[in-house]
Design an enzyme around this catalytic site. Structure first.
Site, PDB file in Angstrom:
ATOM      1  CB  CYS A   1      -0.929  -0.366   1.214  1.00 28.38           C
ATOM      2  SG  CYS A   1      -2.020   1.473   1.308  1.00 28.38           S
TER       3      CYS A   1
ATOM      4  CB  CYS B   1       1.067   1.105   4.555  1.00 28.88           C
ATOM      5  SG  CYS B   1      -0.522   1.293   5.009  1.00 28.88           S
TER       6      CYS B   1
ATOM      7  N   GLY C   1     -14.063   7.638  -7.564  1.00 26.78           N
ATOM      8  CA  GLY C   1     -12.933   8.347  -8.114  1.00 26.78           C
ATOM      9  C   GLY C   1     -11.847   7.945  -7.007  1.00 26.78           C
TER      10      GLY C   1
ATOM     11  CG  HIS D   1      -6.220   9.211   1.196  1.00 31.41           C
ATOM     12  ND1 HIS D   1      -6.974   8.324   0.464  1.00 31.41           N
ATOM     13  CD2 HIS D   1      -6.912  10.633  -0.072  1.00 31.41           C
ATOM     14  CE1 HIS D   1      -7.136   7.915  -1.247  1.00 31.41           C
ATOM     15  NE2 HIS D   1      -7.498   9.642  -1.198  1.00 31.41           N
TER      16      HIS D   1
ATOM     17  CG  HIS E   1      -8.394  14.618  -1.426  1.00 31.83           C
ATOM     18  ND1 HIS E   1      -7.705  14.307  -2.683  1.00 31.83           N
ATOM     19  CD2 HIS E   1      -8.621  13.879  -1.950  1.00 31.83           C
ATOM     20  CE1 HIS E   1      -7.949  13.495  -3.084  1.00 31.83           C
ATOM     21  NE2 HIS E   1      -8.348  12.508  -2.790  1.00 31.83           N
TER      22      HIS E   1
HETATM   23  P1  5GP Z   1      -8.565   9.043  -4.263  1.00 35.48           P
HETATM   24  O1  5GP Z   1      -7.688   9.572  -5.852  1.00 35.48           O
HETATM   25  O2  5GP Z   1      -7.593   7.824  -3.606  1.00 35.48           O
HETATM   26  O3  5GP Z   1      -9.266  10.469  -3.664  1.00 35.48           O
HETATM   27  O4  5GP Z   1      -6.634  10.159  -4.291  1.00 35.48           O
HETATM   28  C1  5GP Z   1      -5.506   9.903  -4.460  1.00 35.48           C
HETATM   29  C2  5GP Z   1      -4.183  11.076  -4.152  1.00 35.48           C
HETATM   30  O5  5GP Z   1      -2.762  10.226  -3.886  1.00 35.48           O
HETATM   31  C3  5GP Z   1      -4.471  11.636  -5.494  1.00 35.48           C
HETATM   32  O6  5GP Z   1      -5.024  13.010  -5.335  1.00 35.48           O
HETATM   33  C4  5GP Z   1      -3.123  11.331  -5.738  1.00 35.48           C
HETATM   34  O7  5GP Z   1      -2.262  12.599  -6.630  1.00 35.48           O
HETATM   35  C5  5GP Z   1      -2.154  11.198  -4.800  1.00 35.48           C
HETATM   36  N1  5GP Z   1      -1.432  10.441  -4.425  1.00 35.48           N
HETATM   37  C6  5GP Z   1      -0.788   9.101  -5.122  1.00 35.48           C
HETATM   38  N2  5GP Z   1       0.141   8.657  -4.880  1.00 35.48           N
HETATM   39  C7  5GP Z   1       0.917   8.902  -4.147  1.00 35.48           C
HETATM   40  C8  5GP Z   1       1.923   9.245  -3.697  1.00 35.48           C
HETATM   41  O8  5GP Z   1       2.666   8.375  -3.835  1.00 35.48           O
HETATM   42  N3  5GP Z   1       2.727  10.680  -3.050  1.00 35.48           N
HETATM   43  C9  5GP Z   1       1.976  11.683  -2.482  1.00 35.48           C
HETATM   44  N4  5GP Z   1       2.359  12.432  -1.936  1.00 35.48           N
HETATM   45  N5  5GP Z   1       0.373  11.286  -3.313  1.00 35.48           N
HETATM   46  C10 5GP Z   1       0.028  10.722  -3.809  1.00 35.48           C
HETATM   47 ZN    ZN Z   2      -2.208   1.534   3.552  1.00 35.51          ZN
END
Ligand code: 5GP
Ligand code: ZN
Length: 111
Positions: A3, A6, A90, A97, A99
């Site tokens: 992950c 993680c 999405g 997490h 945002h």
């Molecule tokens: P989701 O699409 O699951 O709501 O948000 C995932 C977020 O994690 C996205 O905005 C993406 O840019 C961010 N993200 C994905 N991989 C990484 C990473 O390795 N480092 C950081 N800082 N953000 C990440």
């Molecule tokens: Zn995790």
């Protein structure tokens, strides 16, 4: 566990960490969608929001998000908290997490 968040929590993958306590971290999103785009991530792994029964942790995540908003100077200009859950929303990383988005005017309804 394979992950990405993680690994970020455990410092196995680099990130720009701007906040840390015993339960959560705050990092800059790697692909920011606003001038301020921070992710508030619980240290414990949960794939989906609805799997978290710990309301204290959920409350803390929101509190930390608001504290970071204040620290980033967007408390009064405005900010938005988003938790994407599952495909229609999405969600792309299966580790819950929040945002924290700010620094520009947000549209409503969201896309
Ligand atoms: P989701 O699409 O699951 O709501 O948000 C995932 C977020 O994690 C996205 O905005 C993406 O840019 C961010 N993200 C994905 N991989 C990484 C990473 O390795 N480092 C950081 N800082 N953000 C990440
Ligand atoms: Zn995790």
């Amino acid at each position: 566990m394979d992950c990405i968040f993680c690994k970020i929590v455990n410092n196995e993958i680099k990130s720009e960490k701007i906040y840390e306590d015993e339960d959560v971290i705050g990092i800059k999103d790697i692909n920011p969608q606003a001038p301020i785009h921070i992710l508030i991530i619980p240290k414990k792994h949960f794939e989906k929001l609805y799997q978290i029964e710990d309301t204290e942790l959920l409350g803390k995540m929101i509190k930390v998000a608001s504290l970071i908003a204040e620290k980033e100077g967007i408390k009064y200009s405005g900010y938005r908290l988003v938790i994407n859950t599952n495909r229609n929303a999405g969600q792309s990383v299966d580790h819950v997490h929040i945002h924290l988005l700010g620094g520009r005017i947000m549209l409503w309804p969201p896309g």
